[in-house]
Structure formats: structure tokens, C-alpha cells
Scaffold this active site. Structure first.
Site, PDB file in Angstrom:
ATOM      1  N   GLY A  26      14.658 -13.925 -29.643  1.00 30.67           N
ATOM      2  CA  GLY A  26      14.829 -15.204 -30.321  1.00 30.67           C
ATOM      3  C   GLY A  26      15.539 -15.029 -31.647  1.00 30.67           C
ATOM      4  N   THR A  69      -0.655 -10.799 -30.395  1.00 29.85           N
ATOM      5  CA  THR A  69      -1.156 -11.340 -29.137  1.00 29.85           C
ATOM      6  C   THR A  69      -2.221 -10.423 -28.574  1.00 29.85           C
ATOM      7  OG1 THR A  69       0.372 -10.197 -27.651  1.00 29.85           O
ATOM      8  CG2 THR A  69       1.193 -12.198 -28.747  1.00 29.85           C
ATOM      9  N   GLY A 112      10.164 -25.732 -38.860  1.00 29.65           N
ATOM     10  CA  GLY A 112      11.041 -24.686 -39.365  1.00 29.65           C
ATOM     11  C   GLY A 112      10.471 -23.976 -40.572  1.00 29.65           C
ATOM     12  N   PRO A 166      -0.936  -5.137 -26.382  1.00 26.50           N
ATOM     13  CA  PRO A 166      -0.701  -4.152 -27.444  1.00 26.50           C
ATOM     14  C   PRO A 166       0.742  -4.170 -27.939  1.00 26.50           C
ATOM     15  CG  PRO A 166      -0.925  -3.071 -25.301  1.00 26.50           C
ATOM     16  CD  PRO A 166      -1.324  -4.491 -25.105  1.00 26.50           C
ATOM     17  N   ARG A 175      18.520 -30.469 -30.336  1.00 22.71           N
ATOM     18  CA  ARG A 175      17.865 -29.195 -30.640  1.00 22.71           C
ATOM     19  C   ARG A 175      18.820 -28.150 -31.207  1.00 22.71           C
ATOM     20  NH1 ARG A 175      12.813 -27.960 -32.101  1.00 22.71           N
ATOM     21  NH2 ARG A 175      12.270 -25.810 -31.574  1.00 22.71           N
ATOM     22  N   ALA A 187       9.837 -14.648 -30.434  1.00 24.10           N
ATOM     23  CA  ALA A 187      10.152 -15.786 -31.305  1.00 24.10           C
ATOM     24  C   ALA A 187      11.150 -16.687 -30.589  1.00 24.10           C
ATOM     25  CB  ALA A 187      10.701 -15.310 -32.638  1.00 24.10           C
ATOM     26  N   THR A 188      10.791 -17.054 -29.370  1.00 24.79           N
ATOM     27  CA  THR A 188      11.717 -17.776 -28.495  1.00 24.79           C
ATOM     28  C   THR A 188      11.799 -19.261 -28.795  1.00 24.79           C
ATOM     29  OG1 THR A 188       9.883 -17.788 -26.909  1.00 24.79           O
ATOM     30  CG2 THR A 188      11.634 -16.185 -26.546  1.00 24.79           C
ATOM     31  N   CYS A 198      17.030 -28.411 -38.494  1.00 26.73           N
ATOM     32  CA  CYS A 198      16.491 -29.603 -39.156  1.00 26.73           C
ATOM     33  C   CYS A 198      17.590 -30.495 -39.724  1.00 26.73           C
ATOM     34  CB  CYS A 198      15.530 -29.198 -40.270  1.00 26.73           C
ATOM     35  SG  CYS A 198      14.096 -28.276 -39.674  1.00 26.73           S
ATOM     36  N   ASP A 246       7.930 -21.477 -33.198  1.00 27.96           N
ATOM     37  CA  ASP A 246       7.570 -22.630 -32.373  1.00 27.96           C
ATOM     38  C   ASP A 246       6.919 -22.271 -31.046  1.00 27.96           C
ATOM     39  OD1 ASP A 246       8.703 -24.047 -34.406  1.00 27.96           O
ATOM     40  OD2 ASP A 246      10.388 -24.847 -33.257  1.00 27.96           O
TER      41      ASP A 246
END
Length: 860
Positions: A7, A272, A300, A275, A133, A111-112, A42, A282
Site C-alpha cells: 500500500g 495483528t 487520512g 507474527p 477515491r 496498508a492497503t 482528501c 483505512d
């Protein structure tokens, strides 16, 4: 350390850049499916509206620039499709070659982000349907709107992005309707009464908002022509899908990673359950900083902060991400809105003993130029006095009010922590006691019992039932309420018992509080002050027979409601049609509205609007709201462009043009497009399909008439004794001279009836066009308009000429005079010369910005 980041927008690029600065030895690679990285997501709505002029400004960093600046490797066009956390391998697809590739990692950052939620309805793929978007989305909307001359758009979704897009489409002169499936705008962001205030403001600004409505199908063949919804069908040329977003996490299914509704669950270290796998932005579920419960906050700002904190954690800093407050701010037309923390509903659900107060304060010294207001709703815990949230409206810097609250919320502040806070003050910036502190004082007064008040939400729910309303404003403003002159209250109120239930109402709430304080001293024990006063709430006194104030009669006249002189408080409301055309659904809605809110009778006006008869004054706003839900509007009064009228050019045997299509285009461009433009007097436009002038275009300020200009081929003329061309000419200007047909072009009215009549095809060809009359009027001082010398063969040129006429009237007309008077005063030749040039258009922006004709000559 080999770090792979999936991402490349906010969270991904922020994490990678900070991580590289923290550890220059780290090998960091970003893979992203998009070609662009680190773009201004944004800012996209503001490119649509032209506030951001160049598309290049939307790109914060190119991959090359970012890599050179940070030392991070960036690979674009690479889409992650799978994850094997045991082997620490990410599978990806190269979108240029379709080849599958693998990427190993020591640490993985997901970070997709998220993508717009696409509603599965028919027509969603038609040209003219857009999401919002990426930069390409905004570029596509702006290009399509310009290329296709879009006049109407529907935005699906009344969240931050949807409302920002709506405002910016309106800036382009596009008529906008916003729909949302939720019962309010900004759901889960504002409390219902605050959302209702925002909706009311948007309607006032010309943006139609219809909540509780579901999109059912996009209509059109080859391109968008409308949107079918549960509230009816809305004609439009563009649909913007802004109905929320969904995390881009589908590729993580069956990987063992814990998710909730597509969001990746993380702990305080953004880690998460797998490991060495982290998530931010988002796509990640974090926590609420106040309650500690799970919260998804796809913003953002939080994405960037999550990314920075994550990088510090990964390089050994003793840090944790403490969560979000849901802080947000949105710009609406002439009004800003901000919020942070919990809403009243959310605070109650979290188990707090909730108390709120709504205050209306100055945003800076009231005497300073451009001083305006803040409407502030504070939410706190009644027992502990802990601040829980704030919601703010105002034309100015609502963000500073929100930011003051954010600092307190981060520190677990109680209301008393704000007492005597030494905030910055000077007249251009603030008030002597900061507006936020004023709001805190009001809430503390309520908690301490120094003020007994009713919130706007409680008033809307009917809690004031049984109370006598006392109007304590500077001047009487509430019809049917007893007016109290605050300065004259020196003792008991005559005729009012000390135990009587009294609702004290003023403009903003302050004078109501002052009266309450004074009445307590005189023994009144059952008074309640309405928070926000009539500034925020529509206060009504039931069963009143008192006279309606003159300023209210004037106000509702501007909304299209004219007083019925045979009654004390009833009005006739004009419902705008498209030149007399309405759908069957709209007809049913008008009939239902007449029964619900009026006398049940509907009439037609001479300007082809529908008029609902016998509407009581108190029913005006409910009626307008009911009509708006079906996409209908009231109006058609005042010193501005009036609704357009036309004949039935597609029905009449003599019609030369599609008068419905042309008049609807004029209606959208000038009735709607110039709806807020003040003129010296009313300005009426009529469209006729032929020179028969059945709709009297020449008795309107502007009249446009269809023309069919015959082309004579004299070589084919046989000089017949009985010429079919002369026989067919209704005005007798086609004549035989020296054995040949002659048509005097200056005298010909271009009705087209001679075309095709000659058996030898002398008059077979023709050119369609438009004749424009200016300066006509009917009524007690009728005068026929005069047509311009030029016959316009280009529709856009004819429409531009109408616009130039409106601009000339605004610029050079004297307040109170009709357009015909302006022409007589300036001289027809002078006016014609100006209308056939483009100087008026070049001065359009300056002309429309001028403060003039604030009260024009129209009396109806």
C-alpha cells in the site's frame, strides 16, 4: 531488516519513510497496485469544483521523487493477491505483465487502504457514474462534467466525501441532489438534531438532500439520464457513488489473520495476530481512545499518525497507539462542521451518565468585520464532568473549537479544566472568553443547577408540550408567544402564575437564561430556557390566532408562498414544474401534499407552476420538506429569473423546435443556475415553437421563438401562374415578381410553411434557428418586445445571448425597473450591440459578485 509494505498512500508511505529515518540499514519496499502514490485523497472534491486548479497538485509525491527523498524502494502496478505468514511470503500479480511474483519479508506492513463501496444496482457501469477515491476519479468527474455540459447530478451518500463533492459540483453550477439510506446526513458523525440543522442549511443553499432513501437503478442508454430511488426517479446526467468505503483486504481471506467485517484487528502496537505482520490506515481496526472499544476510523489524518507510531514501535521505541477520537471537519456551502469524541447516542451506549448543552456564541468580537457564530454541542458525563465529545457548526474556524476539545479528550479532561483557560484573544481572532470556554460555562451552569434548560433535541421530541412560551428576544420573533421585555422585568409577570410551566426562548439562549435567573428571584419555580433559541430551533406556538409578522410574510413569499388574502394565516404555495411538465409520481406527490398540508385544492398559474391552495403558515416548512423528498421545489417569486414557460412545440402541427427540451435547458441554466442572483426586478422567459406566438414570447423579458428559414433555388422556379409558395404564405410576403418567386427575408417571419410546397422543389432546403425578442412585458403596463436583428442558427449562441441579457439587466438596470425599461433608457441599438458581443460574459464574475439589487422591484 527486510520490510515489505503493501500500500502506497497515507499509512504505507508514512510508515516506510519514518521507518527508514529510524533505521537507515532497513531494506524497505513498497508494493502498490496503483500507479500513483501519496496522493491528496482528501483534496479530490476540491479539484472537481476547480478550487484546486491543476491535477498535478493532487500528487504529493511521485514514486521516483519519494524514493529519492526517503531511500525506500517503490514498485507500482503490483497487486498483492495472497499471504503465507509461515513462510513470510507475499504473492502478487504484476498488472503490466499478468505474471505472478513473490516477495519475502522479515516484517510485513499491510496498508492497503479502502475502496468505495459499489452498490450492486443496474446501470452502475454506465458512462457518467463515478466514485471518488483516486486522482483519476476526480479528473474523470471534472472532465465529464465539462465535456457533457452536466446540469444535474445525484450524489449517493451524505457522509464527508459525499457532501464535499456536492458542494463542489454546486460550485460548477450543477444542480445537486444528495441521497442517503440513513435517516440523517453524516450518520454516526453527528447527533440527529445537529444533522437536521445541517440538512436544513444545505436545502437553503440549493442542495437537495433526501435521507432515508435507497438507490435502486441508474437509468440511461449509453449514458446516465437518471437515478431511480425508493423516493422516486431523479433526472440527472451524472451520479457520484459516495456511499461509504470497504477495506481492501479480500486477498487476506484464508490467511489466518483476524478480521472484523473486512478490517484487520490490531493491538496497541498495530500488530495483528500473525507474527511480524502489522496493519495501519483505512484497512485496520483500532480502538476508541475514550472507551477502549474497537473502532474503525478511516481518515487520512489517523492513517498518517498510525503510520508514524508504527515505525517507531518497529524500531524499538516504547510507544503504543492509543486510539482514535473520530475527529473530522467538513466544508459545506457557507457553513463548516466539525466534531470529535462521542456523540450523545454513543456516549449513552458506552454507559456514561450523559448530559449535553447546545450554545450559540460569537466566533470573534461581535463588532469586528466578518464576525459570525459557533453552534457548539458539548457532551459530558454528568457524574464526573468528564468531557466526552463536541459537535460544532459555523461559517468560520470550527476546527479550532474541535482541536481545543481534542487536546482535552486526549488528556481525560473534565469540564473544570477549561475554566479560566488562558486562550489567545484579540478581536480579529476570538472573544475575550474563548467560545469553547463559554460553551463549557453553559454546560457547568446546567450541571450545577444554575440554569434549567431544554435541548433542541428534547424540544423536537415534544418535551415542551404544556409549556407557555415566553419570547424574550430583543424584538418579538415568535408568533403567538407572549413577549417579555427583559429590561422591564422588575417583579412578577402580570397574569403568569409562579408555578406555571414556562419555556423561555430568545434568539440564541442568553437572554432566556438571564430572564430565568431574574424570575427565580421573584419566586418562579418552573421555568426552562431553550438552548440555542430560535437561532437553532423552529419554535412554534400551537393554535395561535395572532397575526403573522410582516417579515415572515416576506420571507415565505421568497419561498414561493403567497398569502391568501381571504384568510388570516393561509398561503398558496407554488410548486415549480419543468415548463408545465411533471411526472405521474410528481403529480401524486403534489396531490398528497395538498391533502396533507393544504386545502386539498391545486391550481395552475399563468407561468405553468402548480399552486397548492390554503396552506396554513405552520405547514409551510413541513410541506416543503415533503415535496423535496420527491425532488420537487417551491419558488418562482422575487426579483430574479422566473420559471420558464413554453408552448407544446412537439405537439403543435406548426411547431418548428422541441420547445420542451429547449425550455428545460433554459430552466436549468438560468432558473436554477441563477437562482441566487438578485436582479432589478422579475425576469420572465418564454419559448415559442413557431411565429404563431401562442405562449406570447414577445410579451416576456426574453422570448425565444423557433425559426425555419427557407432557402430559395431560383433556377428551379417556373413562374407558375398559381404559385404554391405564395398560396401557402400566411402573411403574404412571398410574391411573384418578373416571373420568379421572391421572399423578403426582412419581412419573413420564418414560419416554414412554404417549405416543400413547390412541386418543382424551389423551396425545399431550409435552416433552423431562433429569433430572440427582448424587453416585452404584460400586465397593467403591457409592451411588446422587439426582436434582435440576427436570427441565431446555433443553439449555444442563442443561450449565451439570453445569459448576456440577464447579465446586462443586473449590471446596467436600475433597481425597481423591468428589463424593457432598461432597454428604453439605454436604447435598443446600444443593448443589441452589447448582446451580440461577449464583453458581458467576460465581466460575469465581477458582475455576479457585486452587492446590488438587494431588494428588487418584484412584489410577488
Amino acid at each position: 531488516m527486510n520490510v515489505l509494505v503493501i500500500g502506497g498512500v497515507a499509512a504505507g508511505t508514512k510508515t516506510a519513510a519514518k521507518l527508514k529515518r529510524q533505521d537507515q540499514s532497513a531494506e524497505i519496499t513498497i508494493i502498490t497496485k496503483d500507479k500513483d502514490i501519496s496522493y491528496a485523497g482528501c483534496g479530490l472534491p476540491y479539484y472537481v469544483g476547480g478550487v484546486i486548479e491543476e491535477k498535478e497538485e493532487l500528487i504529493v509525491n511521485t514514486p521516483q521523487k519519494y524514493s529519492a527523498l526517503t531511500g525506500v524502494k517503490v514498485l507500482t502496478g503490483i497487486e498483492a493477491v495472497g499471504l503465507d505468514s509461515d513462510k513470510k511470503v507475499v504473492r502478487a500479480k504484476n498488472l503490466s505483465t499478468d505474471a505472478e511474483e513473490t516477495y519475502t519479508y522479515d516484517k510485513l506492513i499491510i496498508a492497503t487502504g479502502a475502496s468505495p463501496a459499489i452498490i450492486p444496482i443496474d446501470g452502475i457501469s454506465l458512462p457518467g457514474v463515478f466514485k471518488m477515491r483516486t486522482p483519476n476519479d476526480a479528473i474523470g468527474v471534472r472532465d465529464y462534467a465539462e465535456t457533457n455540459h452536466v446540469r444535474k447530478a445525484v450524489v449517493v451518500g451524505a457522509g464527508f466525501i459525499g457532501l464535499e463533492v456536492a458542494e463542489n459540483l454546486k460550485l460548477r453550477g450543477i444542480q445537486v441532489t444528495v441521497i442517503d439510506f440513513a435517516s440523517q446526513i453524516l450518520p454516526n458523525i453527528l447527533d440527529p438534531e445537529m444533522a437536521a440543522y445541517g440538512k436544513k442549511h444545505l436545502l437553503k443553499e440549493g442542495i437537495r438532500v433526501i435521507t432515508g432513501t435507497k438507490a435502486e437503478a441508474v437509468l440511461g442508454e449509453g449514458k446516465v439520464t437518471g437515478l431511480k430511488t425508493s423516493a422516486g426517479t431523479f433526472p440527472c446526467e451524472m451520479v457520484i457513488m459516495a456511499a461509504g468505503i470497504r477495506p481492501n483486504t479480500a486477498f487476506l481471506q484464508d490467511t489466518g489473520i483476524e478480521m472484523f467485517k473486512g478490517t484487520i484487528l490490531t493491538d496497541g502496537h498495530m500488530q495483528t495476530n500473525l507474527p511480524d505482520v502489522y496493519a495501519a490506515g483505512d484497512c485496520a481496526m483500532v480502538t476508541n481512545r475514550i472507551t477502549g472499544s474497537r473502532q474503525w476510523s478511516p481518515m487520512g489524518s489517523s492513517a498518517n499518525m498510525e503510520g508514524r507510531t508504527l515505525a517507531q514501535i518497529m524500531t524499538g521505541d516504547e510507544k503504543e497507539y492509543k486510539g482514535v477520537l473520530g475527529t473530522g471537519v467538513v466544508k459545506l456551502p457557507n457553513l463548516n462542521c466539525g466534531r470529535t469524541g462521542l456523540t450523545e447516542e454513543q456516549a449513552k451506549a458506552a454507559g456514561y451518565d450523559v448530559i449535553t448543552a447546545l450554545s450559540v456564541t460569537d466566533d470573534k468580537a461581535h463588532y469586528y468585520p466578518d464576525a459570525a457564530y459557533f453552534i457548539t454541542k458539548l457532551i459530558a458525563d454528568k457524574t464526573t464532568h468528564k468531557l466526552l465529545g463536541v459537535q460544532v457548526f459555523g461559517p468560520g474556524a470550527v476546527d479550532k473549537m474541535v482541536d481545543v476539545a481534542v487536546v482535552g479528550l486526549n488528556m481525560g479532561a473534565v469540564l473544570e479544566d477549561y475554566e479560566n483557560a488562558d486562550f489567545a484573544y484579540a478581536p480579529p481572532f476570538s472573544t475575550a472568553i474563548h467560545p469553547f470556554v463559554q460553551a463549557v460555562y453553559i454546560l457547568l451552569n446546567k450541571i450545577n443547577g444554575d440554569m434549567v434548560s431544554m435541548t433542541p433535541a428534547e424540544y423536537a421530541e415534544g418535551k415542551a408540550e404544556g409549556y407557555t412560551v415566553l419570547d424574550v428576544g430583543l424584538t418579538p420573533a415568535i408568533r403567538g408567544a407572549q413577549y417579555i421585555n427583559l429590561g422591564a422585568v422588575k417583579g412578577e409577570l402580570e397574569g403568569i402564575g409562579k408555578d406555571e410551566k414556562l419555556l423561555l426562548v430568545c434568539t440564541k439562549g442568553k437572554r432566556a437564561y438571564f430572564l430565568q435567573n431574574r424570575l427565580r428571584h421573584f419566586g418562579y419555580s418552573n421555568t426552562v430556557a431553550l438552548e440555542g433559541g430560535v437561532f437553532f430551533s423552529d419554535v412554534k406556538v400551537k393554535n395561535t390566532q395572532t397575526e403573522i409578522p410582516a417579515d415572515e410574510v416576506t420571507r415565505v413569499k421568497g419561498l414561493g408562498f403567497l398569502r391568501d388574502k381571504t384568510t388570516a394565516d393561509k398561503f398558496n404555495g407554488r410548486v415549480i414544474t419543468r415548463n408545465g411538465k411533471i411526472t405521474a409520481d410528481e403529480t401524486r406527490t403534489i396531490a398528497e401534499a395538498a391533502e396533507l398540508y393544504g386545502s386539498g385544492e391545486v391550481t395552475m398559474t399563468s407561468r405553468l407552476t402548480m399552486e397548492i391552495q390554503g396552506v396554513p403558515f405552520d405547514n409551510i416548512e413541513p410541506l416543503r420538506e415533503y415535496l423535496m423528498q420527491a425532488g420537487l421545489e417551491t419558488g418562482g417569486t422575487g426579483s430574479k429569473v422566473r420559471p420558464v414557460v413554453s408552448c407544446k412545440g412537439t405537439t403543435c402541427q406548426y411547431g418548428l423546435t422541441d420547445t420542451f427540451a429547449l425550455s428545460e435547458e433554459i430552466h436549468e441554466r438560468f432558473y436554477h443556475g441563477y437562482s441566487s442572483v438578485k436582479l432589478p426586478h422579475k425576469f420572465k422567459i418564454a419559448v415559442g415553437g413557431c411565429p404563431n406566438n401562442c405562449v406570447k414570447p414577445d410579451l416576456n423579458d426574453i422570448g425565444i421563438i423557433g425559426q425555419r428559414i427557407p432557402q430559395v433555388d431560383l433556377e428551379k422556379c417556373k413562374g407558375c401562374k398559381v404559385c404554391q409558395v405564395t398560396e401557402s404564405c400566411p402573411i403574404g410576403i412571398a410574391k411573384m415578381e418578373d416571373g420568379k418567386i421572391v421572399i423578403d427575408d426582412d419581412a419573413c417571419n420564418h414560419c416554414g410553411r412554404c417549405i416543400g410546397k413547390c412541386p418543382f422543389s424551389v423551396v425545399e432546403d431550409y435552416t433552423d434557428g431562433y429569433r430572440i425578442y427582448i424587453g416585452g412585458r404584460w400586465g397593467k403596463k403591457a409592451s411588446q418586445g422587439r426582436y434582435l436583428d440576427k436570427v441565431f442558427t446555433d443553439k449555444e449562441e442563442a443561450l449565451d445571448t439570453i445569459e448576456k441579457a440577464i447579465l446586462l439587466f443586473r449590471e446596467q438596470g436600475n433597481t425597481g425597473e423591468r428589463f424593457g425599461d432598461t432597454i428604453a433608457r439605454l436604447g435598443f441599438e446600444n443593448v443589441q450591440e452589447q448582446l451580440l458581443k461577449d464583453d458581458l460574459l467576460s465581466r460575469k464574475t465581477e458582475n455576479l459578485a457585486a452587492q446590488k439589487h438587494l431588494k428588487g422591484g418584484a412584489t410577488c
